[in-house]
Structure formats: C-alpha cells, structure tokens
Scaffold this active site. Sequence first.
Site, PDB file in Angstrom:
ATOM      1  N   ASP A   1     -28.589  -8.358  12.676  1.00 32.30           N
ATOM      2  CA  ASP A   1     -28.704  -9.413  13.679  1.00 32.30           C
ATOM      3  C   ASP A   1     -29.195  -8.808  14.978  1.00 32.30           C
ATOM      4  O   ASP A   1     -28.924  -7.636  15.280  1.00 32.30           O
ATOM      5  CB  ASP A   1     -27.377 -10.135  13.913  1.00 32.30           C
ATOM      6  CG  ASP A   1     -27.596 -11.495  14.565  1.00 32.30           C
ATOM      7  OD1 ASP A   1     -27.915 -12.458  13.829  1.00 32.30           O
ATOM      8  OD2 ASP A   1     -27.497 -11.592  15.794  1.00 32.30           O
TER       9      ASP A   1
ATOM     10  N   ASP B   1     -34.058 -15.357   6.880  1.00 34.21           N
ATOM     11  CA  ASP B   1     -33.580 -16.683   7.266  1.00 34.21           C
ATOM     12  C   ASP B   1     -33.772 -16.773   8.779  1.00 34.21           C
ATOM     13  O   ASP B   1     -32.879 -16.453   9.553  1.00 34.21           O
ATOM     14  CB  ASP B   1     -32.113 -16.865   6.870  1.00 34.21           C
ATOM     15  CG  ASP B   1     -31.630 -18.278   7.135  1.00 34.21           C
ATOM     16  OD1 ASP B   1     -32.302 -19.222   6.715  1.00 34.21           O
ATOM     17  OD2 ASP B   1     -30.570 -18.424   7.781  1.00 34.21           O
TER      18      ASP B   1
ATOM     19  N   CYS C   1     -33.440 -23.585   8.212  1.00 41.75           N
ATOM     20  CA  CYS C   1     -32.615 -24.794   8.090  1.00 41.75           C
ATOM     21  C   CYS C   1     -33.268 -25.927   8.867  1.00 41.75           C
ATOM     22  O   CYS C   1     -32.610 -26.660   9.604  1.00 41.75           O
ATOM     23  CB  CYS C   1     -31.180 -24.551   8.537  1.00 41.75           C
ATOM     24  SG  CYS C   1     -30.995 -24.016  10.252  1.00 41.75           S
TER      25      CYS C   1
END
Length: 443
Positions: free
Chosen positions: A280, A324, A376
């Site tokens: 991250d 992602d 998403c």
Amino acid sequence: MTQSRKTVLELLCRMEQSGAYSNIILDNTFSRDNLSPRDKSFAAALFYGVLERKMTLDYLIRAYSDMEFDNISCETVQILRMGFYQLLFMDGVPENAAVNESANLADNNSKGFVNAILRSFIRDGKVVDTKNLEGEAKLSIDYSCPKWLIKKWTTAFGETSALELLKGTFGRPPIYLRVNTLKFQADDVITALTKEKFTVKKNAFLDDCLELERVSSSIELSDAYRKGMFHVQDISSQLCCKLAKPSFNQTVIDICAAPGGKSFTMAQMMNNRGTLISCDLYGGKLSLIENGAKRLGLDIIKPIENDAMVFNPEFPQADVVLCDVPCSGLGVIRRKPEIKYKPMKTLEPLPETQRRILSTAAHYVKANGTLVYSTCTLNPDENEAVVNNFQNNHPEFSPYFVPIGMGIPDASRYNLFPHKTGGDGFFVAVFRRKADGQQLKIQ
C-alpha cells in the site's frame, strides 16, 4: 427518537462541511454516542436514506419553498431533507411525528418555515411531481442520480442494465464473509455464528462464501471473528481472487492491498504456502493488513509500503500480480451514497493513474504469469479504456479467459453488476504474459 434525529442532523451537517465518507463518519459517531440499538438502527436508516435520495429531496425543497434554495441555511436544508425523507420513505414514522420532530430540530427563526413546507407536502398527497420532466432529467429526480452518470451507464450498458444499476443504488448492501479455509469449513462458521444469534447462509454460486442475512450486532465483535474463522469481504472481491487463481508455493503481489481482504483470500487459496507481497502507498494502512493476517493465521503475507506507480527493483518476478487500483467507486454507491454526487471532472485524472499502475505492475509478471486489473467502479473510462490501452501497448500480454461461473459466459474481462451477483459493482480483466515475452523496458 429525538436524540437519534439530532445525531443524524449533526452527521449530515458534518458530511456537507467535511466531505468525509458516510460509513466512516457514522461508525465513529456510533462508537462515541450512547444510542440504543433501536435508535442506532433508526439513525442509520435515516442518515443513509437522506444521502441516497438527496437530489429528490432537494427537488421537493425547491418546489415547496418560496425562498431560493441557496439562501436556506445548511442546517435547515438538512432538517427539510430529513422531514421529506421520513414522510416519503419511512412508513413506520407517523406524519405528525415527522413534521413535529423536524420543526423541533429547527431554530426559532426556521420552525414555522419547516412546519409549513412539510404540512403543505402532506396536504398535496406526498407526491413527487415529475410529470413535466422527461428522459434523463426525470430519471435523475426519480433515482437521485446525476444526469451525466445516467447517460454514461445507459451508453455503456444499455437502458435495461442502467435502470437496474439505478435501482441498485438504494438500500444497505448485503454483508459477505469469506471462510478461513486454512482452519475451518463453512458449516463450522455457520454453527458458531448461529450460536451468537447471527443468521448466515452459504452463497449459491461461490464456495466458502457466506452471506449474513440478519445483523444483531457488529459481526467484527463476534467470538467467531476474533477466533479468525472468517473475514468480511464482498462477493465481487472474492470473485476477483477466484479469477486471479493463485496456488500454493507461488509468488503473488497484491499491488494496492489495504485493508487486505484480497490478500487474505489469496493466501488461503495458496494454503498459506509461498510468498504474498501485500502493498500500500500509505504505511499507516499496513497495520490493517498485519493485524488481519495475524488474526487469520496467515504468515506468508508480507506487508510493504510501496508506490504502485513507481517500479520497485526489489520486487521478485511473480506468478500472479493483482492491481486493484484506486478508482471512482461507482460500483459501491450502496455503501457510500455520496460518491454519486461527485462532479464528473473529479473522475478525469483517474485513468492516467490507473494506466501507470497497470503498466508498472506488468514488470513484475514472469513468463506465463497472470496479471489482473480490477476496480470497484462501473465506468468504461476507468475499465475498458484502461485495459484496451494496456493491451495496445503491451503485446507481450494476451487476454486470458478464466471461467467465473454464475451462468456468466467465460471471458477475459468481466463487468460484475450488483443486480446479477448480489455484490458490489466490479470490473476485472485478466492477462497472461506470453512465454516468449521480451523483458519490459523500464519507463
């Protein structure tokens, strides 16, 4: 319910001023305020309902107010939104209670104004009159959605699917759990949660996926959760891991991993054998991954602070790389209704970031390795356009057809619609690096 309405008013005003995410601001307030479970349930329904229907409610305020909308104080606007929402969508709230409680929230200068508007609406039969509107303008008020987004969905997916997407922006989304298959079976988790007064069932399409049918309290406070029997993960996110198809003893890189749900599922699919680098950009989020992995007993996960847009020469060549990427979130509007009100121009910089992350991630994929791109969101500019750009510029990668099940034809890329999967809106594309692919040039 007086205190719960005051809490909702406070939350809505803070949302308007700070732009914070609805789920975070609500959770923080509930952990602080001493509301009863019944009051919390009412407050959450009213809070999310107002956010979901904001454009419809503002349409009514403009129709019934003799004052210019921009001249009404922020607090009074929120009170009127709450009042209209209770009258329109909360059948369990008596009309007098909705009006009187709304007026009581207002200051002395606004009480009469609020009372008069809401009672006029009741006298007119509580109807949202859109007979003078057509097409996208009418849908925008009916479904409280900006016209630009309605047009984008209609153009991309057709009128029928766009309408289903609009309908699916309302209501609380289901909660899905992923069984910790290293230690437990689905029946073990169901038995444990049933004893704790939760109602869960197996998903009909995806193994080791459970759906929480009734919530008596926060699932993260359960003994089953503390024992590491499962983690909370939407079914679309679980399907993304299924398409990545990691297996034991492989090297996997989850390039934008926090809070870690996909890393946890992939580590379980690998039977906790191999290497899983979980990255991250923000070091402060790595503790979420570390703590989740520890609770679940996953020791192959290696959390690393890393900028996904910049090539990291220390990373190994990987069998699977999952990207992602940060996105507009238009697939999770049910969770964060405020997302749909963002101006279209705020989405414009995202595809460039997404392209850079995907292109950088490609350097870590070994020959015959798999590269997965996911978001998403349901926005072709962030999905198909990014993937097409990558494919045109990286001939060493080929689309890789992976079966997803659920009656959906096999493909190399999928739009996962909430009305078809029951989960969040997701996009997933899978590539395989060719065996004779040349070494990529670092840019």
